[in-house]
Design a protein around this motif. Structure first.
Motif, short mmCIF file in Angstrom:
data_model
loop_
_atom_site.label_atom_id
_atom_site.label_comp_id
_atom_site.label_asym_id
_atom_site.label_seq_id
_atom_site.Cartn_x
_atom_site.Cartn_y
_atom_site.Cartn_z
N PHE A 273 0.81 -1.21 0.00
CA PHE A 273 0.00 0.00 0.00
C PHE A 273 0.85 1.27 0.00
N THR A 274 2.04 1.20 0.57
CA THR A 274 2.92 2.37 0.54
C THR A 274 3.32 2.69 -0.89
N ALA A 275 3.65 1.68 -1.67
CA ALA A 275 4.04 1.90 -3.06
C ALA A 275 2.87 2.44 -3.88
N LEU A 276 1.66 1.91 -3.65
CA LEU A 276 0.48 2.42 -4.36
C LEU A 276 0.25 3.89 -4.03
N THR A 277 0.41 4.23 -2.76
CA THR A 277 0.23 5.62 -2.33
C THR A 277 1.19 6.54 -3.06
N GLN A 278 2.44 6.16 -3.12
CA GLN A 278 3.45 6.99 -3.77
C GLN A 278 3.17 7.14 -5.26
N ALA A 279 2.72 6.06 -5.90
CA ALA A 279 2.44 6.11 -7.32
C ALA A 279 1.27 7.04 -7.61
N ALA A 280 0.20 6.97 -6.81
CA ALA A 280 -0.99 7.79 -7.06
C ALA A 280 -0.74 9.26 -6.75
N ALA A 282 2.01 10.84 -6.92
CA ALA A 282 2.90 11.41 -7.93
C ALA A 282 2.13 11.95 -9.13
N GLU A 283 0.89 11.48 -9.32
CA GLU A 283 0.05 11.94 -10.43
C GLU A 283 -0.96 13.00 -10.00
N GLY A 284 -0.85 13.47 -8.76
CA GLY A 284 -1.71 14.55 -8.31
C GLY A 284 -2.92 14.14 -7.51
N ALA A 285 -3.09 12.85 -7.25
CA ALA A 285 -4.24 12.39 -6.46
C ALA A 285 -3.97 12.58 -4.97
N LEU A 286 -5.05 12.70 -4.21
CA LEU A 286 -4.97 12.68 -2.75
C LEU A 286 -5.17 11.25 -2.28
N VAL A 287 -4.56 10.91 -1.15
CA VAL A 287 -4.65 9.55 -0.61
C VAL A 287 -5.20 9.61 0.81
N HIS A 288 -6.17 8.73 1.07
CA HIS A 288 -6.83 8.66 2.37
C HIS A 288 -6.59 7.26 2.94
N GLY A 289 -5.91 7.17 4.06
CA GLY A 289 -5.58 5.88 4.64
C GLY A 289 -4.19 5.44 4.23
N PRO A 290 -3.94 4.12 4.29
CA PRO A 290 -4.89 3.04 4.54
C PRO A 290 -5.24 2.85 6.01
N VAL A 291 -6.39 2.21 6.21
CA VAL A 291 -6.83 1.80 7.54
C VAL A 291 -7.18 0.32 7.48
N ASP A 292 -7.26 -0.32 8.63
CA ASP A 292 -7.68 -1.71 8.67
C ASP A 292 -9.14 -1.84 8.22
N GLN A 293 -9.46 -2.94 7.56
CA GLN A 293 -10.84 -3.18 7.13
C GLN A 293 -11.79 -3.11 8.32
N ARG A 294 -11.38 -3.63 9.46
CA ARG A 294 -12.22 -3.61 10.66
C ARG A 294 -12.66 -2.19 10.98
N ASP A 295 -11.70 -1.27 11.03
CA ASP A 295 -12.01 0.12 11.40
C ASP A 295 -12.92 0.76 10.35
N PHE A 296 -12.69 0.46 9.10
CA PHE A 296 -13.50 1.03 8.02
C PHE A 296 -14.95 0.57 8.12
#
Length: 360
Positions: A273-280, A282-296
Motif C-alpha cells: 500500500f505504501t508503493a500504491l500511495t506513492q504512485a498515485a 505522484a500523479e496529483g491524487a490525494l490519498v486517504h488511509g490506509p486503515v484496517d478493514q475492521r475500522d473502516f
C-alpha cells in the motif's frame, strides 16, 4: 501436466526462463487456459471466498460509502461507478441496493472491468434489472471520461509482479525455468543483476516490485486528479515496505505449490500500500488511509446494519449474521479485519472521504 504447463515449458525452451510477471500473466489470463478465463473461482465450490460472498452487509456498506462520497463531491449529474474485477457481481448488486435507498434518484452508469467470460455471464445474471445502464470493459482505459467512483476489492493482489533476490553481485531477477528432466517448473535467478536497482538489503532477501499495480495506481491517480471522483482499494497487504516472499497459490481453499499446476490455482501477492500511495500521489491524487478493514466497516455502521438484519432474522440467521461480522472484522494478525486494508484515492477537491482519515 496441465495444458498451460506445456505451453509455458515450450516458451522456456524457446527463449529461456521467464519472469514471475510473465508467469502470473499466463496463469491467470491466458485466453484459453488462464485461471480466471475458464472458471468461477469463488465460493465453497471454488478456491476462495471474498468479503462480498461472506455477507450482503459488506456490499451494502460499500453502497453507503458511494452515496456519501457522491454527496461529498457535490455532483448532481450522472456519475460513472466502476468496479475492477467484480467477481460474480455480488458486491455491485448489494451496493446498488443500498445506494438506491441512500441516494434515491441519483443517476449512475455502471462499468465493470472484467476479462473472464464465465464471470461476465454471472455478472449479467446478477445485475439484470439493476436499474442503471451496465457496460463491460477489458481494461479501465475504455471507461468513458468523466467523474467516477472506482471500486477495487481484492483486485490488486492478483496483478503480476516481479521479484528480485539480493546477491553479492546485486539484485538478480527471480525467474522460472524447467527442471533437468523438463517435467516440472523451478525457481532460479537471472545470471546478471538488473541495472538500476540500488536498494540496500542483506544478501539472500527477496524484493517484490508490483509493476502492474503501480502502473494502474498511476493511471487511476491521474484520472481522478484531472476528472474528479474517488477510488476505493480493499485488499490484503502491508503498509510498511520490507523484504520477503508473499507469492502464493490457492486451490480448493488451501495453499498450494504455485508452480505445480499452471492455470489451475489462483496466484496472488500481498499488496504494497505504501508503493500504491506513492504512485498515485505522484500523479496529483490525494490519498486517504490506509486503515484496517475492521475500522473502516465499523465506522460505516456495520454493527447497526447487523442489528437491523437480525431484527427480522430467525435464530439461525442471526447466528450467521454475527459470524459474518466476526469474520469481516477479525482483529487477529491473519484475520480479515486486520490483514485487509482500505485505501482511497481522490481528486484534489475531495480532502475528506467517509470513514477514512483526511488526505495526507
Amino acid at each position: 501436466m496441465t495444458p498451460l504447463f506445456r505451453l509455458i515449458a515450450q516458451e522456456i525452451r524457446d527463449g529461456g526462463p521467464i519472469g514471475l510477471d510473465r508467469y502470473m500473466t499466463l496463469c491467470l489470463g491466458h485466453p484459453e487456459h488462464g485461471y480466471y478465463r475458464t472458471r468461477d473461482p469463488l465460493g465453497r465450490a471454488g478456491d476462495f471466498v471474498t468479503a462480498p460472498e461472506i455477507s450482503q452487509m459488506f456490499g451494502e456498506l460499500i453502497g453507503v460509502w458511494v452515496a456519501a462520497t457522491r454527496a461529498a463531491m457535490g455532483h448532481d449529474g450522472p456519475l460513472h461507478l466502476v468496479e475492477l474485477g467484480p467477481g460474480r457481481g455480488t458486491l455491485m448488486a448489494d451496493a446498488l441496493r443500498a445506494l438506491r435507498a441512500a441516494a434515491p434518484g441519483a443517476a449512475f452508469s455502471i462499468h465493470l472491468v472484467e476479462t473472464s467470460p464465465v464471470l461476465r455471464a454471472a455478472q449479467r445474471q446478477r445485475l439484470d434489472g439493476a436499474g442503471f445502464p451496465v457496460a463491460w470493459h477489458d481494461t479501465v482505459e475504455t471507461v468513458p471520461d468523466g467523474p467516477a467512483i472506482v471500486l477495487a476489492n481484492e483486485f490488486f493482489d492478483a496483478l503480476p509482479v516481479r521479484q528480485f533476490e539480493r546477491t553479492t553481485r546485486g539484485w538478480c531477477e527471480r525467474r522460472i525455468g524447467l527442471s533437468e528432466d523438463g517435467t516440472a517448473l523451478r525457481f532460479g535467478l537471472a545470471p546478471e543483476p538488473t541495472p538500476g536497482l540500488d536498494r540496500a538489503g542483506p544478501t539472500g532477501v527477496l524484493m517484490t516490485v508490483p509493476a502492474a499495480g503501480l502502473d494502474l495506481a498511476r493511471r487511476l491517480g491521474r484520472r481522478l486528479a484531472r476528472q474528479g471522483g474517488a477510488g476505493l482499494v480493499i485488499d490484503y497487504g502491508h503498509t510498511r515496505p520490507g523484504f520477503g516472499d508473499s507469492f502464493q497459490a490457492l486451490a480448493g481453499h488451501r495453499f498450494a505449490d504455485p508452480l505445480a499446476a499452471p492455470g489451475e490455482a489462483d496466484l496472488t501477492t500481498h499488496v504494497d500500500f505504501t508503493a500504491l500511495t506513492q504512485a498515485a500521489t505522484a500523479e496529483g491524487a490525494l490519498v486517504h488511509g490506509p486503515v484496517d478493514q475492521r475500522d473502516f466497516l465499523l465506522a460505516l455502521g456495520l454493527p447497526l446494519r447487523a442489528d437491523r438484519l437480525k431484527a427480522k432474522a430467525t435464530p439461525a440467521q442471526a447466528e450467521a449474521i454475527d459470524a459474518a461480522v466476526a469474520r469481516l472484522t477479525d482483529p487477529s494478525r491473519r484475520g480479515m479485519g486486520a490483514l485487509f486494508k482500505v485505501l482511497a484515492l481522490s481528486g484534489p477537491a475531495l480532502a475528506a472521504l467517509p470513514a477514512l482519515p483526511a488526505a495526507a
